[in-house]
Motif scaffolding. Structure first.
Motif, mmCIF file in Angstrom:
data_model
loop_
_atom_site.group_PDB
_atom_site.id
_atom_site.type_symbol
_atom_site.label_atom_id
_atom_site.label_comp_id
_atom_site.label_asym_id
_atom_site.label_seq_id
_atom_site.Cartn_x
_atom_site.Cartn_y
_atom_site.Cartn_z
ATOM 1 N N ILE A 170 0.834 -1.206 0.000
ATOM 2 C CA ILE A 170 0.000 0.000 0.000
ATOM 3 C C ILE A 170 0.869 1.256 0.000
ATOM 4 N N LEU A 171 1.894 1.268 0.860
ATOM 5 C CA LEU A 171 2.782 2.423 0.947
ATOM 6 C C LEU A 171 3.540 2.651 -0.355
ATOM 7 N N SER A 172 3.917 1.563 -1.014
ATOM 8 C CA SER A 172 4.640 1.675 -2.289
ATOM 9 C C SER A 172 3.774 2.333 -3.349
ATOM 10 N N GLU A 173 2.513 1.924 -3.418
ATOM 11 C CA GLU A 173 1.598 2.463 -4.422
ATOM 12 C C GLU A 173 1.284 3.936 -4.165
ATOM 13 N N LYS A 174 1.163 4.302 -2.892
ATOM 14 C CA LYS A 174 0.809 5.681 -2.559
ATOM 15 C C LYS A 174 1.976 6.647 -2.696
ATOM 16 N N ASN A 175 3.189 6.164 -2.426
ATOM 17 C CA ASN A 175 4.360 7.050 -2.402
ATOM 18 C C ASN A 175 5.299 6.864 -3.574
ATOM 19 N N ASN A 176 4.991 5.887 -4.428
ATOM 20 C CA ASN A 176 5.791 5.651 -5.631
ATOM 21 C C ASN A 176 7.241 5.270 -5.312
ATOM 22 N N CYS A 177 7.443 4.655 -4.150
ATOM 23 C CA CYS A 177 8.741 4.082 -3.790
ATOM 24 C C CYS A 177 8.497 2.974 -2.765
ATOM 25 N N ILE A 178 9.453 2.067 -2.650
ATOM 26 C CA ILE A 178 9.280 0.908 -1.782
ATOM 27 C C ILE A 178 9.986 1.142 -0.453
ATOM 28 N N PRO A 179 9.235 1.194 0.675
ATOM 29 C CA PRO A 179 9.890 1.327 1.977
ATOM 30 C C PRO A 179 10.577 0.017 2.348
ATOM 31 N N ASN A 180 11.881 0.056 2.498
ATOM 32 C CA ASN A 180 12.655 -1.156 2.735
ATOM 33 C C ASN A 180 13.463 -1.008 4.023
ATOM 34 N N VAL A 181 13.002 -1.665 5.090
ATOM 35 C CA VAL A 181 13.730 -1.600 6.365
ATOM 36 C C VAL A 181 14.949 -2.502 6.247
ATOM 37 N N LEU A 182 16.102 -1.876 6.061
ATOM 38 C CA LEU A 182 17.329 -2.624 5.802
ATOM 39 C C LEU A 182 18.063 -2.980 7.084
ATOM 40 N N TYR A 183 18.014 -2.049 8.060
ATOM 41 C CA TYR A 183 18.725 -2.278 9.322
ATOM 42 C C TYR A 183 17.885 -1.822 10.514
ATOM 43 N N VAL A 184 18.161 -2.439 11.663
ATOM 44 C CA VAL A 184 17.550 -2.024 12.926
ATOM 45 C C VAL A 184 18.616 -2.070 14.018
ATOM 46 N N SER A 185 18.352 -1.347 15.087
ATOM 47 C CA SER A 185 19.242 -1.384 16.239
ATOM 48 C C SER A 185 18.419 -1.112 17.490
ATOM 49 N N ALA A 186 18.799 -1.761 18.590
ATOM 50 C CA ALA A 186 18.095 -1.571 19.856
ATOM 51 C C ALA A 186 19.068 -1.749 21.011
#
Length: 207
Positions: free
Chosen positions: A75-91
């Motif tokens: 859904i986010l990709s279609e609305k924003n014309n780019c793919i949200p890609n969570v590549l890294y995380v830290s905690a």
């Protein structure tokens, strides 16, 4: 016939690729994908740019954001014309029990590594506090030309002016709307919607 229609569409796409930008092609494919018989999402998404994201801080908000981005990627990709890609995380606590699985390759050993990696476009700071790790992360990210999103009230209140100057100097975005006025979208309205108005001061206190 269906074959004739498909042939026509193939010719149209070939012409489109030769004459148009990637942005225009993506919009065209998004519009056409709603038509019966047209290639679906998997083929269309190949034309979209990935927005590589690092989420630093996996408390309640960080965990929810990670799950939301993964679950609603289409859904986010279609609305924003780019793919949200969570590549890294830290905690702070990597071993904490969470009700979702994060692949080992996404974990950073040092949260500051996110500011140095060339494959990161956007860093989301969800650590909290005006000093320490949060301050180091955001300052280093902007200096290394990474876009930053933060919900950190204390950091913006204390260092907002300095951070804005660094962001402007390095031509990156510092998005802090989530840290102001309970997330009400007032900052963008003031910056863009009221750009032609003369604003001398702000008399209210926004928490």
């Amino acid at each position: 016939s269906k074959i004739d229609k498909r042939n026509i569409e193939v010719v149209d796409i070939c012409t489109l690729i030769k004459r148009c930008t990637i942005d225009e092609i993506s919009k065209y494919l998004l519009k056409q994908s709603k038509k019966k018989g047209f290639p679906g999402y998997k083929q269309k998404i190949r034309f979209m740019k990935k927005l590589n994201i690092a989420i630093i801080g996996l408390g309640n908000i960080g965990s929810y954001l990670y799950k939301y981005l993964e679950k609603n990627k289409r859904i986010l990709s279609e609305k924003n014309n780019c793919i949200p890609n969570v590549l890294y995380v830290s905690a702070k606590n990597k071993k904490r029990k969470r009700n979702f699985i994060i692949p080992k390759k996404k974990w950073l050993n040092n949260y500051l590594d996110s500011t140095k990696k060339n494959d990161i476009d956007l860093i989301i700071e969800l650590i909290g506090g005006s000093e320490g790790p949060a301050k180091k992360l955001v300052f280093n990210a902007l200096k290394n030309r990474k876009h930053v999103v933060t919900a950190n009230k204390a950091l913006i209140a204390k260092y907002g002016d300095q951070l804005a100057e660094i962001a402007e100097k390095n031509k990156v975005n510092l998005e802090f709307e989530a840290s102001v006025c309970g997330g009400v979208p007032i900052i963008r309205s003031i910056k863009e919607g009221l750009i032609m108005c003369r604003k001398n001061e702000c008399c209210n206190t926004y928490h």
